[in-house]
Design a protein around this motif. Sequence first.
Motif, PDB file in Angstrom:
ATOM      1  N   LEU A   1       0.838  -1.203   0.000  1.00 40.49           N
ATOM      2  CA  LEU A   1       0.000   0.000   0.000  1.00 40.49           C
ATOM      3  C   LEU A   1       0.871   1.251   0.000  1.00 40.49           C
ATOM      4  CD1 LEU A   1      -2.822   1.338   0.198  1.00 40.49           C
ATOM      5  CD2 LEU A   1      -2.543   1.317   2.678  1.00 40.49           C
ATOM      6  N   ALA A   2       0.655   2.123  -0.974  1.00 41.06           N
ATOM      7  CA  ALA A   2       1.367   3.407  -1.003  1.00 41.06           C
ATOM      8  C   ALA A   2       0.750   4.311   0.064  1.00 41.06           C
ATOM      9  CB  ALA A   2       1.256   4.038  -2.385  1.00 41.06           C
ATOM     10  N   VAL A   3       1.559   4.697   1.030  1.00 42.69           N
ATOM     11  CA  VAL A   3       1.087   5.591   2.103  1.00 42.69           C
ATOM     12  C   VAL A   3       1.854   6.913   2.075  1.00 42.69           C
ATOM     13  CG1 VAL A   3       0.364   3.639   3.536  1.00 42.69           C
ATOM     14  CG2 VAL A   3       2.628   4.648   3.899  1.00 42.69           C
ATOM     15  N   LYS A   4       2.501   7.164   0.936  1.00 47.25           N
ATOM     16  CA  LYS A   4       3.251   8.413   0.765  1.00 47.25           C
ATOM     17  C   LYS A   4       2.313   9.619   0.883  1.00 47.25           C
ATOM     18  CE  LYS A   4       2.722   7.726  -4.191  1.00 47.25           C
ATOM     19  NZ  LYS A   4       3.352   7.315  -5.443  1.00 47.25           N
ATOM     20  N   ALA A   5       2.911  10.802   1.038  1.00 51.07           N
ATOM     21  CA  ALA A   5       2.134  12.048   1.154  1.00 51.07           C
ATOM     22  C   ALA A   5       1.045  11.905   2.216  1.00 51.07           C
ATOM     23  CB  ALA A   5       1.547  12.452  -0.197  1.00 51.07           C
TER      24      ALA A   5
ATOM     25  N   GLY B   1      -0.360   9.290   3.483  1.00 50.07           N
ATOM     26  CA  GLY B   1      -1.441   8.385   3.085  1.00 50.07           C
ATOM     27  C   GLY B   1      -2.447   9.082   2.190  1.00 50.07           C
ATOM     28  N   TYR B   2      -1.942   9.753   1.127  1.00 52.78           N
ATOM     29  CA  TYR B   2      -2.793  10.501   0.202  1.00 52.78           C
ATOM     30  C   TYR B   2      -3.727  11.419   0.994  1.00 52.78           C
ATOM     31  CZ  TYR B   2      -1.330   7.371  -3.644  1.00 52.78           C
ATOM     32  OH  TYR B   2      -0.603   6.663  -4.585  1.00 52.78           O
ATOM     33  N   GLY B   3      -3.186  11.980   2.079  1.00 47.55           N
ATOM     34  CA  GLY B   3      -3.953  12.917   2.895  1.00 47.55           C
ATOM     35  C   GLY B   3      -4.737  12.264   4.012  1.00 47.55           C
TER      36      GLY B   3
ATOM     37  N   GLY C   1      10.247   7.023 -18.028  1.00 44.43           N
ATOM     38  CA  GLY C   1      11.195   8.133 -18.169  1.00 44.43           C
ATOM     39  C   GLY C   1      11.428   8.883 -16.876  1.00 44.43           C
ATOM     40  N   ARG C   2      11.346   8.178 -15.772  1.00 45.22           N
ATOM     41  CA  ARG C   2      11.570   8.828 -14.468  1.00 45.22           C
ATOM     42  C   ARG C   2      12.711   8.080 -13.801  1.00 45.22           C
ATOM     43  NH1 ARG C   2       6.307   9.311 -10.603  1.00 45.22           N
ATOM     44  NH2 ARG C   2       6.812   7.118 -10.211  1.00 45.22           N
ATOM     45  N   LEU C   3      12.455   7.250 -12.827  1.00 40.72           N
ATOM     46  CA  LEU C   3      13.525   6.455 -12.220  1.00 40.72           C
ATOM     47  C   LEU C   3      13.739   5.173 -13.005  1.00 40.72           C
ATOM     48  CD1 LEU C   3      12.968   6.346  -8.363  1.00 40.72           C
ATOM     49  CD2 LEU C   3      14.543   7.734  -9.705  1.00 40.72           C
TER      50      LEU C   3
ATOM     51  N   THR D   1       9.120  -2.020 -12.158  1.00 40.86           N
ATOM     52  CA  THR D   1       9.038  -0.935 -13.134  1.00 40.86           C
ATOM     53  C   THR D   1       7.729  -0.188 -12.866  1.00 40.86           C
ATOM     54  OG1 THR D   1       9.369  -0.350 -15.469  1.00 40.86           O
ATOM     55  CG2 THR D   1       7.839  -2.147 -15.030  1.00 40.86           C
ATOM     56  N   HIS D   2       7.523   0.901 -13.588  1.00 39.81           N
ATOM     57  CA  HIS D   2       6.327   1.711 -13.352  1.00 39.81           C
ATOM     58  C   HIS D   2       5.732   2.095 -14.698  1.00 39.81           C
ATOM     59  CE1 HIS D   2       3.653   4.051 -10.871  1.00 39.81           C
ATOM     60  NE2 HIS D   2       4.015   5.210 -11.385  1.00 39.81           N
ATOM     61  N   PHE D   3       4.404   1.966 -14.819  1.00 39.87           N
ATOM     62  CA  PHE D   3       3.732   2.256 -16.085  1.00 39.87           C
ATOM     63  C   PHE D   3       3.410   3.740 -16.219  1.00 39.87           C
ATOM     64  CE2 PHE D   3       1.997  -2.258 -15.526  1.00 39.87           C
ATOM     65  CZ  PHE D   3       2.983  -2.803 -16.328  1.00 39.87           C
TER      66      PHE D   3
ATOM     67  N   ALA E   1       0.382  -0.458 -10.487  1.00 37.32           N
ATOM     68  CA  ALA E   1      -0.204   0.430  -9.478  1.00 37.32           C
ATOM     69  C   ALA E   1      -1.716   0.163  -9.512  1.00 37.32           C
ATOM     70  CB  ALA E   1       0.142   1.884  -9.782  1.00 37.32           C
ATOM     71  N   SER E   2      -2.529   1.056  -8.961  1.00 39.59           N
ATOM     72  CA  SER E   2      -3.973   0.789  -8.875  1.00 39.59           C
ATOM     73  C   SER E   2      -4.574   0.402 -10.224  1.00 39.59           C
ATOM     74  CB  SER E   2      -4.718   2.020  -8.350  1.00 39.59           C
ATOM     75  OG  SER E   2      -4.376   2.271  -7.019  1.00 39.59           O
ATOM     76  N   ALA E   3      -4.311   1.206 -11.247  1.00 42.60           N
ATOM     77  CA  ALA E   3      -4.997   1.021 -12.527  1.00 42.60           C
ATOM     78  C   ALA E   3      -4.755  -0.379 -13.091  1.00 42.60           C
ATOM     79  CB  ALA E   3      -4.550   2.089 -13.513  1.00 42.60           C
TER      80      ALA E   3
ATOM     81  N   PRO F   1      -7.829  13.661  -8.771  1.00 42.42           N
ATOM     82  CA  PRO F   1      -8.146  13.510  -7.344  1.00 42.42           C
ATOM     83  C   PRO F   1      -6.909  13.405  -6.459  1.00 42.42           C
ATOM     84  CG  PRO F   1      -9.300  11.828  -8.653  1.00 42.42           C
ATOM     85  CD  PRO F   1      -8.568  12.689  -9.603  1.00 42.42           C
ATOM     86  N   TYR F   2      -5.840  12.809  -6.975  1.00 44.29           N
ATOM     87  CA  TYR F   2      -4.592  12.696  -6.202  1.00 44.29           C
ATOM     88  C   TYR F   2      -4.176  14.064  -5.651  1.00 44.29           C
ATOM     89  CZ  TYR F   2      -3.472   8.356  -8.958  1.00 44.29           C
ATOM     90  OH  TYR F   2      -3.464   7.132  -9.567  1.00 44.29           O
ATOM     91  N   GLU F   3      -4.259  15.097  -6.510  1.00 41.53           N
ATOM     92  CA  GLU F   3      -3.768  16.415  -6.105  1.00 41.53           C
ATOM     93  C   GLU F   3      -4.709  17.076  -5.104  1.00 41.53           C
ATOM     94  OE1 GLU F   3      -3.041  19.290  -9.250  1.00 41.53           O
ATOM     95  OE2 GLU F   3      -1.829  20.538  -7.915  1.00 41.53           O
TER      96      GLU F   3
HETATM   97  C1  LIG Z   1       2.501   6.425  -5.978  1.00 36.66           C
HETATM   98  C2  LIG Z   1       3.006   5.222  -6.675  1.00 36.66           C
HETATM   99  C3  LIG Z   1       2.191   4.090  -6.808  1.00 36.66           C
HETATM  100  C4  LIG Z   1       0.723   4.078  -6.446  1.00 36.66           C
HETATM  101  O1  LIG Z   1       0.011   4.614  -7.541  1.00 36.66           O
HETATM  102  P1  LIG Z   1      -1.592   4.717  -7.563  1.00 36.66           P
HETATM  103  O2  LIG Z   1      -1.908   5.177  -8.925  1.00 36.66           O
HETATM  104  O3  LIG Z   1      -1.966   5.722  -6.517  1.00 36.66           O
HETATM  105  O4  LIG Z   1      -2.131   3.368  -7.241  1.00 36.66           O
HETATM  106  C5  LIG Z   1       2.774   2.951  -7.353  1.00 36.66           C
HETATM  107  N1  LIG Z   1       4.063   2.948  -7.734  1.00 36.66           N
HETATM  108  C6  LIG Z   1       4.867   4.017  -7.654  1.00 36.66           C
HETATM  109  C7  LIG Z   1       6.278   3.938  -8.112  1.00 36.66           C
HETATM  110  C8  LIG Z   1       4.357   5.198  -7.135  1.00 36.66           C
HETATM  111  O5  LIG Z   1       5.145   6.280  -7.064  1.00 36.66           O
END
Ligand SMILES: *Cc1c(COP(=O)(O)O)cnc(C)c1O
Length: 390
Positions: free
Chosen positions: A32-36, A38-40, A132-134, A161-163, A205-207, A374-376
């Motif tokens: 679970l991403a709890v950054k920021a 926990g999305y507020g 194109g990020r990390l 990896t990240h989409f 990620a979620s999607a 909504p994230y923002e």
């Molecule tokens: C924030 C983040 C996620 C979570 O993404 P959601 O679209 O909120 O599910 C997953 N992976 C990475 C690398 C992220 O930075």
Amino acid sequence: MRSTRALIYKNNLMHNLKTVGSFLRPKTKLCLAVKANGYGAGAITAANAAHACGAACVAVATVDEGIELRENRISCPILLLSLCSEDEVQLAVQHELSPLVCDNDYIAQFEKSAARAEKKIAVHLAIDTGMGRLGCAQDAAAALAQKIAAAPHLALAGTCTHFASSDEATADARVYTERQFADFVRAVQSMKEAGVNPGVCHCAASAATFTQPDMQLDMVRVGIAAYGYYGGEATLAAVAASGQALKPVMALQTQVSMIRRIHAGQYVSYGRTWKASHDTDIAVLPIGYADGLFRCLSSGCAHEDAQDKNERLHVAINGKQFPVVGRICMDQCMVELGSNSGVHRWDKAMIFGPYESGALQDAAAIAKMAGTIPYEILTSVSERVPRVVV
Ligand SMILES: *Cc1c(COP(=O)(O)O)cnc(C)c1O
């Protein structure tokens, strides 16, 4: 406590985590991403809910966020999704955060720090397949994995990896995501051929968790869905097709702090952008852009050109919508009640939230008005807004 507060519906958080769980393949773990914060919604609240729902780990963006979790007795693995500064490496090691790594320098810094601390640190190798990020280049993955495997104080716990476009429904986006996935699988294969165990493989990620279950692999990193929002139309459709729905976790609530009679011809707020055309009641709400209510949502500001009247920001009081008038200030804003509204001082005024909060719109509706996502909206609810778990 001040009138403006963020109500956190813990049951909705649990409901969303269970909904995510119902989409997971039998062996797929949840991070679970709890950054920021926990999305507020509150990082500790979110991390505890994740633990209660059987999540394998949580993810943060900064070392400070990771330390906050450790200081609140969150003992599961904590992924550090963003790169930290050189002087944070030692803190990350000390608190046993698991960084994403993707280059020799960064790997060497963590090895050195881990050696000094006499610890073995779990790291995840990030591969860039088109975000194109990390991430390292796909053809560099095997050599970097060998380097990690050979470092005495590091363990390659995972590969990821990240989409870039998994939340878009177009055919073009789908093809791009499938290409990213195929490249990731190929890079992982090259690591195995080089004799290195890639550990837990994760990319969704979620999607993608909802729309591409075949891409879940060993673990998914879910954020926004847990907090009750769909990244895009395709996610909404996938969840709806299962007969389920996500529920917003946060409600942004304030109270009418004063009601004033304004006469025809009088102005409201900075810049005199709004002038009463008739005698009317105005409610003052103690919430403004410093709380996260974007100034661009004001009526009469430039952004209004892009909005029709119905899309202007409204606030729900006693089950009825009232428009925000004049500019939103730093700490306050005004809404027009009209005459005989039946609204009283200290009545609750809901900006957004789940149905049961009394709000008549969610953060996605506000995001649309503000030209964002909504994230923002969720992560902009500022620190001075107390979080109340309900
Ligand atoms: C924030 C983040 C996620 C979570 O993404 P959601 O679209 O909120 O599910 C997953 N992976 C990475 C690398 C992220 O930075």
